[in-house]
Scaffold this active site. Structure first.
Site, short mmCIF file in Angstrom:
data_model
loop_
_atom_site.label_atom_id
_atom_site.label_comp_id
_atom_site.label_asym_id
_atom_site.label_seq_id
_atom_site.Cartn_x
_atom_site.Cartn_y
_atom_site.Cartn_z
N THR A 191 0.84 -1.20 0.00
CA THR A 191 0.00 0.00 0.00
C THR A 191 0.87 1.25 0.00
O THR A 191 0.55 2.25 -0.66
CB THR A 191 -0.97 -0.04 1.20
OG1 THR A 191 -1.91 -1.10 0.93
CG2 THR A 191 -1.74 1.25 1.36
N GLU A 236 -3.27 -3.25 -6.89
CA GLU A 236 -3.65 -4.40 -6.06
C GLU A 236 -2.68 -4.37 -4.87
O GLU A 236 -1.52 -4.71 -5.02
CB GLU A 236 -3.55 -5.68 -6.89
CG GLU A 236 -4.43 -6.78 -6.39
CD GLU A 236 -3.71 -7.63 -5.39
OE1 GLU A 236 -3.76 -7.29 -4.17
OE2 GLU A 236 -3.08 -8.60 -5.79
N GLY A 254 1.98 1.81 -3.43
CA GLY A 254 0.79 2.22 -4.19
C GLY A 254 0.53 3.71 -4.06
O GLY A 254 0.19 4.39 -5.03
N CYS A 314 -1.05 -11.09 -0.21
CA CYS A 314 -1.87 -9.94 0.15
C CYS A 314 -3.21 -10.40 0.69
O CYS A 314 -3.83 -9.76 1.51
CB CYS A 314 -2.06 -9.04 -1.06
SG CYS A 314 -2.57 -9.97 -2.51
#
Ligand code: ADP
Length: 491
Positions: free
Chosen positions: A243, A263, A246, A297
């Site tokens: 994350t 993702e 991301g 994940c």
């Protein structure tokens, strides 16, 4: 053993793991870094470290291939045939690819083989979409005067940024739909697992993907990956990873409003009701968290068990976890391999310590295994306080946090009290409870009485901070498409 499908070192002696405009190249700077076997700490091979200039060359190559329609001008049966051929070639080399995957990633060989075969299936599944991607007809007022329709077009140059936890398979899960959509591609594998992805690129080229349509850059995420993400001639980023990264990509995409599929992380809750079938729940909970050493994940890392079954479930899962054979993925009988790196080992052990410090009870595991490689014992932490760090943060290791509950509404509220929303599951014999919980948990994928099968036919992705968009199914292809509306005046 070096994977023989992976290109040998170039004439300069520097490794040639960059694939640009149809050629294997070393980085312009000549810089390299080592790929390490996580089971032994041994050197597996060297990887080229691309800098911004190398990335620009790869993006230019993809742009030229896209603009000249080198891929999309091939008739659709030929494109489909090439994708099916990639699948067949992966299958034919599956054992060799699986060994290479174990050397870089550490996962047990049998599991590695399944991931390679899954990668082949991705090309069959998405190859089946080629020729079936179509728009719609519309109505524009006044209806008789216009003919209106939509066309689906490839988004352009797609950067595919892949993580290390299922490197070959996850590269296939991006490359196959991107090719099906008609994109030109720059693939960026993770620094810990670059070599086997080179084998995938080689296979794609041998199967007939035209020059420049698939390019690969290897290197550090913060250098090579960042240069790719920042590049103004990249139209789309499809990323699987943390994350935190991301978030960096969201910022990088702002420059030219790149389309983004993200993702990201997860902290998936598993709710087990008193009426659950333990024969399903115990192996389901166990594999849900321990598969791939917890480096998934989607791992079911938070266990909420109803009070009446809690002790029995925690005991049974802990016992089963303690019996998992931990070792080198190449050794016969290994069920759980190492974590990917020294950094990950320290991180996972740090989380276990923090759980204990916050009041959790270790029912099994808790320590490093041996002092060679990066092995962690399968670990179950029981009676974990709801707000503990191990409950809130993604660990990405073989660590389950278990908590009892009396009231299902409380358990659902806890399940949803997370920044993540990737997956979740429930174990119960009650159809009504199963579907109530499935609807109540805010997550992109939900399992009932099972651990975690995934399939290309099913969209996969996250709510909340687990990401943007979906991979899988038609949505997985649409992630690489733009929609154009065409309105024609008839008279
Ligand atoms: P982890 O922290 O577990 O290694 P990351 O999300 O950092 O996971 O890595 C996933 C992929 O993202 C890898 O291919 C990595 O090289 C790449 N990456 C890491 N940082 C960046 C970045 N700043 N920009 C683009 N890609 C990155």
């Amino acid at each position: 053993m070096q994977n023989t499908i992976v290109p040998a070192a170039g004439a300069s002696g520097a490794p040639s793991t960059l694939f640009i405009d149809g050629d294997w190249r070393a980085a312009g700077s000549g810089e390299t870094f080592a790929s390490i076997d996580p089971a032994t700490g041994e050197h597996v091979g060297d990887v080229s470290a691309a800098d911004a200039a190398d990335v620009t060359a790869a993006v230019r190559s993809a742009r030229a291939a896209f603009d000249e329609r080198r891929w999309t001008r091939l008739p659709y049966p030929r494109r489909a045939e090439i994708m099916f051929d990639i699948a067949d070639r992966i299958d034919a080399a599956a054992e060799e690819l699986a060994v290479a995957e174990v050397r870089e990633n550490g996962m047990p060989l049998a599991g590695a083989l399944r991931t390679i075969q899954n990668g082949a299936q991705a090309f069959r599944y998405y190859g089946g979409w080629v020729g079936k991607i179509r728009g719609e007809t519309g109505e524009v007022a006044p209806g008789e005067a216009y003919h209106a329709f939509t066309v689906k077009e490839p988004v352009g140059v797609a950067a595919l940024i892949v993580p290390w936890n299922g490197p070959f398979m996850l590269a296939c899960h991006k490359l196959a739909p991107a090719l099906a959509a008609g994109c030109a591609i720059v693939l960026k594998p993770a620094e810990d697992t670059s070599l086997n992805t080179a084998a995938l690129v080689r296979i794609a080229v041998e199967a007939g993907v035209p020059r420049g349509v698939v390019n690969m850059v290897t290197g550090l995420g913060t250098v090579t990956g960042q240069a790719l993400a920042d590049h103004p001639d990249v139209d789309k980023i499809s990323f699987t990873g943390s994350t935190a990264t991301g978030r960096t990509l969201v910022r990088a995409a702002a420059g030219n409003f790149k389309r983004l599929s993200l993702e990201l992380g997860g902290k998936s809750p598993v709710i087990v009701m008193d009426d659950a079938d333990l024969e399903l729940a115990v192996p389901g909970v166990l594999t849900g968290i321990m598969s791939n050493s917890g480096q998934a994940c989607i791992a079911g890392s938070r266990l909420y068990a109803q009070r009446g079954i809690y002790d029995r479930l925690v005991d049974a899962v802990s016992e089963a976890a303690s019996k998992l054979v931990v070792g080198n993925g190449m050794a016969e009988g290994t069920q759980m391999g190492p974590v990917i790196s020294r950094r990950q080992l320290d991180r996972v052990l740090g989380y276990i310590d923090s759980g204990v410090a916050e009041g959790a009870r270790v029912t099994t595991g808790g320590s490093r295994v041996g002092d060679t490689g990066f092995f962690v014992e399968p670990t179950v932490l029981a009676d974990v306080p709801a707000g503990a760090k191990v409950v809130r943060e993604e660990i990405f290791g073989p660590v389950l946090s278990a908590m009892p509950f009396d009231d299902l509404d409380w358990a659902i509220a806890q399940a949803n009290d997370s920044p993540y929303g990737l997956g979740g599951s429930v174990y119960t014999r009650s159809l009504a409870t199963a579907h109530t919980v499935a609807r109540a948990v805010r997550a992109g994928t939900f399992w009932i009485n099972t651990g975690r099968p995934q399939d290309f036919t099913m969209p996969f992705g996250g709510y909340k901070e687990s990401g943007w968009g979906r991979e899988g199914g038609l949505q997985g292809v649409e992630a690489y498409l733009e929609t154009k509306s065409v309105i024609a005046r008839l008279y």
